[in-house]
Design a protein around this motif. Sequence first.
Motif, PDB file in Angstrom:
ATOM      1  N   THR A  12      15.198 -20.937  45.878  1.00 34.59           N
ATOM      2  CA  THR A  12      15.066 -19.676  45.241  1.00 34.59           C
ATOM      3  C   THR A  12      16.361 -19.232  44.352  1.00 34.59           C
ATOM      4  OG1 THR A  12      16.239 -18.911  47.274  1.00 34.59           O
ATOM      5  CG2 THR A  12      13.926 -18.880  47.484  1.00 34.59           C
ATOM      6  N   SER A  13      16.274 -18.309  43.685  1.00 35.63           N
ATOM      7  CA  SER A  13      17.525 -18.013  42.901  1.00 35.63           C
ATOM      8  C   SER A  13      18.669 -17.577  43.775  1.00 35.63           C
ATOM      9  CB  SER A  13      17.065 -16.891  41.814  1.00 35.63           C
ATOM     10  OG  SER A  13      16.894 -15.463  42.815  1.00 35.63           O
ATOM     11  N   PHE A  14      18.409 -17.054  45.058  1.00 36.33           N
ATOM     12  CA  PHE A  14      19.319 -16.639  45.866  1.00 36.33           C
ATOM     13  C   PHE A  14      19.952 -18.102  46.315  1.00 36.33           C
ATOM     14  CE2 PHE A  14      21.682 -14.003  48.788  1.00 36.33           C
ATOM     15  CZ  PHE A  14      21.639 -14.693  49.903  1.00 36.33           C
ATOM     16  N   GLU A  42      21.260 -10.997  42.358  1.00 35.99           N
ATOM     17  CA  GLU A  42      19.879 -11.119  42.557  1.00 35.99           C
ATOM     18  C   GLU A  42      18.864 -10.115  41.583  1.00 35.99           C
ATOM     19  OE1 GLU A  42      18.620 -14.146  43.483  1.00 35.99           O
ATOM     20  OE2 GLU A  42      20.696 -14.671  43.846  1.00 35.99           O
ATOM     21  N   HIS A  43      19.483  -9.121  41.062  1.00 33.27           N
ATOM     22  CA  HIS A  43      19.030  -8.164  40.466  1.00 33.27           C
ATOM     23  C   HIS A  43      18.604  -8.367  38.922  1.00 33.27           C
ATOM     24  CE1 HIS A  43      18.445  -3.749  39.293  1.00 33.27           C
ATOM     25  NE2 HIS A  43      18.006  -3.769  40.776  1.00 33.27           N
ATOM     26  N   THR A  44      17.584  -8.015  38.642  1.00 32.19           N
ATOM     27  CA  THR A  44      17.450  -8.153  37.099  1.00 32.19           C
ATOM     28  C   THR A  44      18.059  -7.355  36.067  1.00 32.19           C
ATOM     29  OG1 THR A  44      15.401  -7.109  36.964  1.00 32.19           O
ATOM     30  CG2 THR A  44      15.189  -9.365  37.167  1.00 32.19           C
ATOM     31  N   LEU A  89      15.268 -11.071  41.467  1.00 27.74           N
ATOM     32  CA  LEU A  89      15.146 -12.326  40.764  1.00 27.74           C
ATOM     33  C   LEU A  89      14.294 -13.333  41.715  1.00 27.74           C
ATOM     34  CD1 LEU A  89      18.176 -13.388  39.154  1.00 27.74           C
ATOM     35  CD2 LEU A  89      16.013 -13.307  38.147  1.00 27.74           C
ATOM     36  N   GLY A  90      14.435 -13.046  43.099  1.00 25.26           N
ATOM     37  CA  GLY A  90      13.559 -13.842  43.814  1.00 25.26           C
ATOM     38  C   GLY A  90      12.264 -13.870  43.862  1.00 25.26           C
ATOM     39  N   GLY A 149      16.151 -19.410  34.257  1.00 23.66           N
ATOM     40  CA  GLY A 149      15.482 -20.055  34.894  1.00 23.66           C
ATOM     41  C   GLY A 149      14.393 -19.293  35.848  1.00 23.66           C
ATOM     42  N   PHE A 150      14.686 -18.316  36.530  1.00 25.27           N
ATOM     43  CA  PHE A 150      13.976 -17.374  37.374  1.00 25.27           C
ATOM     44  C   PHE A 150      13.293 -16.404  36.879  1.00 25.27           C
ATOM     45  CE2 PHE A 150      14.486 -19.905  41.084  1.00 25.27           C
ATOM     46  CZ  PHE A 150      15.759 -20.406  41.199  1.00 25.27           C
ATOM     47  N   SER A 151      13.670 -15.620  35.877  1.00 28.84           N
ATOM     48  CA  SER A 151      12.928 -14.506  35.312  1.00 28.84           C
ATOM     49  C   SER A 151      12.259 -14.873  34.112  1.00 28.84           C
ATOM     50  CB  SER A 151      14.006 -13.354  35.231  1.00 28.84           C
ATOM     51  OG  SER A 151      14.560 -13.201  34.261  1.00 28.84           O
TER      52      SER A 151
END
Lengths: 440, 668, 249
Positions: B570-572, B287-289, B360-361, B442-444
């Motif tokens: 969520t991305s998670f 979950e870390h960019t 990311l979340g 998608g998330f970032s």
Amino acid sequence: MTRAPWTLVEADRFDAGRADRALAYWSPDGRFALYNDYRTGQSFLVSDPGPIPDQGPPSWWARGAGPARPFSLADPAPVEGYGVFTFPYGPVSLGVAESGRFDLRTYGERILAVTPIGGFKSRRLRAGLAGLSLADAGLRIERTVGNFAAAHVAAFLAAAESAVGAEVPLEELWVRAFAQELQRIYNHLHVIARIAEAANQNVGSAQAHALAEEMVRFQGRVFGHRWLFGALLPGGPARRLGSEDRRAIPGFLTGHEQAFDRLWSLFLESRTFIDRIQATAPVPRDRAVRLGGVGPTLRASGVAWDDRLRVPHAPYTDLFLTLPQESAGDALARVLVRVQEIRASFSLLEQLLERWPSNGAVGTPDPPIAPGRGLARVEAPSGDLVYDVTVRAGRVDQVGVRTASQANFPLLAEGLRDQVFTDFHFAYESFGLVFAETDG
Amino acid sequence: MSVDLAGALLTAAIAGLFAGAPLAVVRRSAGYATTLVASLLLLVVAADALRVGSVTGVAWTGPLGDPESLSLDGLSAFFALAASVVWAGTSAYSLAYDTRSSPLLPICYAVTLGAIALLVAATNWFLFLVGWETMTLASYGMILQARGRPGRVFSASFVFLAFGEASTLFVIVAVAGLRVGTGSFVQLPYLATGAVATLVFVAALIGFGLKMGVAPFHMSEWLPIAHSSAPSNASAVLSATLTLAGAYGLFRVLSLLAAPPLWWGALVLGIGAVSVLLGALFAAVSEHTKGLPAYSTIENNGLILVALGSALLAQAEGLTALYAFALFAAFYQAIAHAVAKTALFLSAGYVEHSTGTFDLGAIEGGFKRTDGAAYAGSVAATLSLAAAPPLAGFVSEWMILEALFQSYRFRPEWVQFVGLLAGAAVALAAGLILVAMTKYLGFSLLWSPASRGPQGRSALLGGVLGALGAVILGLGVAAPWVLEMLAPTVSAFARAPIAVPVGQLLSVPNGWSILSGAPFGILSPPVVPIALSIGAAVGAGYWLLGRAGRRRVPVWMAGSAPARTDETYTSFGFSSGIRIMMRSVLQTREVRASTPSGTTAEFAGAVPYSVDLEVLDVFKVFYDGLVSGGARFSTALKTAIMPGRPGRYLAYILIVTLVVVIYTAAVG
Amino acid sequence: MSTWLEASVRRGILTTRYPASAATADEVPATGRGPRARPGASGGAALADACPVGAIGPETLDQGRCIRCARCLPRGFDFSGPVEASTTDRAALLEPRAAPPLRTADSEAPLRPFSRSLHVFLVDVGSCNACNLEVLALANPYYDSQRLGIFFTNSPRHADVLLVVGVPTPEMAEPLRRAFEALPGPKAVVAVGACPISGGVFRGNPDLTPSLADLVPVDVFVPGCPPTPLGVLDGILRAAGRARREAVP
């Protein structure tokens, strides 16, 4: 027999907090509360218990009668965590087939908590009843939940009759019981069929649906309406089960029971079916009692309570019934309880036909709980159903209801905790809940 | 370019990179501008070296009497080219965005770049080692933190340094082996087989593998990047070029050794396959960019090793066509990854710049609609890492899988089996990395109305990312010609002329298609975008024609209002399915805090409780155990030997004096 | 040991042939048909109290209001209406008592027909669950809507027909509108049961909208409380332009 199906006690002499005591009904005006004692099998009616608590089982029941809509039907503890979000499911979702919403708290895959939300399809039933005649009120009562019409009408009429002290012909009570048992069989078959459908047991589900359809058609033949609308109301042109009709019935019932036995034995051999519902959505006994659960769900968690045994009206006072019960509390247990109930209902139907009362015999109503006010409980297919009816000048004045779905939605929330998404439908169907009876 | 001019430019470029350090002391942007110019210069020189075969710069005699020089042959020119593309991008990015980091950063940045250029251009192992260690220390300086993060045993930068020094240790062993074997520090071939060659190979594999971040050393890659606040230019350099340096070292050593036995290739293949799978798996659940691209680096370096391993196996089995093909695959993969990873880290840095978070979340779209070029470049980089056609990553993934498909050509069954397992691992990883990159995209990256704008000169960033995206696309579409350009590299590695696996298919012109075997498979990269364009044109035509009858409606949410931001996946949640499915590998655990007696509130004030799903890198458990065991052992030893009691110390002095007296008496 | 296959074969074929053949009495009990006045039925205002929902007027009989309570039966009515009682026009449900109309193939304007398969999406805006069960019964072996190419979908995006049951509550107005918007054209809306047509027995309750046609355009009205599965099937087929045409006196 005029034994009241409860013991009247005063509030200060009643220990509501004792273990294995559960609240069954709290009247909206705060004058009466009904408790079940699962240890002794007794029911207690407490007078003047005070104001309704704003948290806990009574508050969930009260929401349906209040003005706020939609409202939550259970209050799971809030869950937080990294990546946890709310997944709204509903209100229009074909999987559930009715309109109600579930707010699922999840981190993806696993349901951490679920809040069922009802009130979307509230038809303002209670508001529309004031001032109606019993027959007209009955038209609306039986359309509270179409597939529970017999139970709702039987409870409503029993409460109204107790309120005015009316003596009802025994044959009328027999017809009501007959109708209730038929609908019980239909509803349990329907639940089994829906669970099988969710488990992709397509052949088994189709067979179960076919059996359910046959029962509905039978109801249509015997009572003139597939859902028994109008059949049990006073003054209505209900089909009375004449002796001619009664001779034709046992043939169908026997054939139906045998077909069900064959079907169920095939289900039991299906390992995939059993695996999917075993250990799914378990509700432990203490939680079921604490949350105020009723009906087959409560019996599946190991509590020996069935209104037909514990607080029986005629004709159940004269009939033999083995209490259907399991202890595991999971979806499989709930299905097994329903299977036992189907078999018990077939037996009850046979007993009813054998002991059909002669013309002219009347039954005695239960004593009223207050002048012009009666309370009645029946075991609807979804569970214990309580009606509290005040009659004034031959017309309905106030109606208080506590339905089984209102009591059992918190058990659904408890059972669905920590289940995975794919088990949602099994769990939901296994509880046999109906949104239509959660709100007024 | 004449040889002397090229050589002088080479020396100037390397010197220029180092010169960025003192200039950065004066003024930060001067330092970055110098490295930008120097890396562009290096780019030109390296390209020229590939064209003419070699470029020699300054030469001198080293302190140990060996000749030393800076020169680029086919092999080192390739790595210098790839690295300089990365450095040009990161230097330009740093010019625009690096205004807030500590003053140490640009200095160490320049020194790192110079050191890597030095070790690539070195023809003497001693100079190589100097460059290697300088690189390690300078990059440590780049990510240096004052103290460890709370709750961790050691700070991320210290972990980096520990692994870096371990790497140097093994590289020294390998160099020592070569010194023993060839008799000199000059990078000469060592063709004898035997214990020394095996020692050199194993030490080099471990040492350079540590730097590349392959399993079981992948912690050296993900931990420093994911758990430090290393700024993006540092992360890009660490991920793209340090690992490239490691790859260069391994390739150089292997090019100097004789034809390998089978188990060398199988070992390299196995290590590569495990890295690919582990990297992709952890990327999918990260979950870390910055952590997600770091795991992707592990996966891509694993792919380089997979290709190299196939090549070594083919060489041992005498399959020359497969040998050539696999080598081309390895080098192509190296440059495709370097460019794409740089772009990815730079865009991650930009997203962090505009949203202030690595989570990311917490990001709801990092780009604004006006950042067209930057956005396109980032998307190209992400999709290339996910192996989407017609980009470079697609071609490299195809080539590696084609090489693995040809494992049936190996005669011993156990080798075929290893190739089979490696192929399965690579294929599975391709699926997992698709999940990871989709999540990242998608998330970032995806634009949303909530995106805040850039702060700083976005035109420059747009230019950089757009250029890198164009390079990625160009590498992919023009792959056959890129392979032609790589011919000198492969020949330098193999120390023999190698035929480029490019040929003809049906009516596609000659030289437009890559052949993976003789015969086996074929791919024509320039035709892919043509086919895609036709499909896109048909779709676009359909869309244009149907505009009249089209209605826009909100997404169907089962009748509920369109989702609020806290009601979307969520991305998670997106990757929790993988966390739960692969729970035995990921050691997934649910951690509950402040659990009430039951979830349903006991009719009183509801106390919220928390549930966290955590995964664990099992190798980290091993290293943590190793480290704490080592710490305990050394503490115990210290306590045993140096208890702090003067009496004991006096006893030591007495004993030693006695021993010396007796010895002297005995000898004398 | 018995198997599912054996059990199915022994059960035999249960499926009705409707609409290829007419509905049987077993499939449609008395209350499955609408009310009609018998020749000797008394007229006039005195009949107003025979019906709790006001379906019986001095000259007319509103099929769309009838809840099948059978209270009018002793006053000269019986349930002898056609099984194919659905209409495309609400006004057509208001029948003159003395001469109820013949439904022939020409008596209605055809809707745009949906060729081949038809996908149906069910929305419950406030029902008692009986109509839901009758609609879902179309999937059981006795009716098997799939043999006619009628499929139930889980999303309105894939549907051609919106099947609405229940009396519209205020809380379901927005979800209903969203569902209607989400259906891609061409589409049809079928109101099933007395509740969406006229409010059913809940007509006078506060806050409710007793007519679905006030919220979304309704293409087919299926009277009943609840309509039998074959009645619902007739409504769906009418939306598809292929209802069974039977002239009933």
